[in-house]
Design a protein around this motif. Structure first.
Motif: not given
Length: 83
Positions: A7, A14, A23, A46
């Protein structure tokens, strides 16, 4: 049961969003509401995070994940390998 993922958010943030159903309720991981953060690895970007996530999932071993927590030098090696 465990979840391995990456994430762009801080791990605790998160997790909080997930626990608060941000979510949605339709995903497999949404069925549980008792998730706890076991291990977080801070990556420099990332692509590094995704590579390490793929590596860990490929291992298919909770013992491997436990060893990552017990032996931090393993994390250092992963970070170096997937620079």
């Amino acid at each position: 049961m465990g979840f391995t993922g990456s994430s762009e958010l801080e791990a605790a943030e998160r997790l909080e969003l997930h626990l608060n159903k941000y979510y949605g309720n339709n995903k497999f991981s949404a069925k549980a509401d008792d998730w706890k953060l076991f291990l977080a690895i801070d990556c420099s970007n990332k692509s590094q995070a995704l590579a390490i996530e793929k590596h860990i999932k490929k291992m298919k071993s909770s013992k491997y994940i436990n060893n990552l927590k017990q032996y931090p030098e393993m994390i250092d090696k992963l970070l170096e390998k997937y620079k």
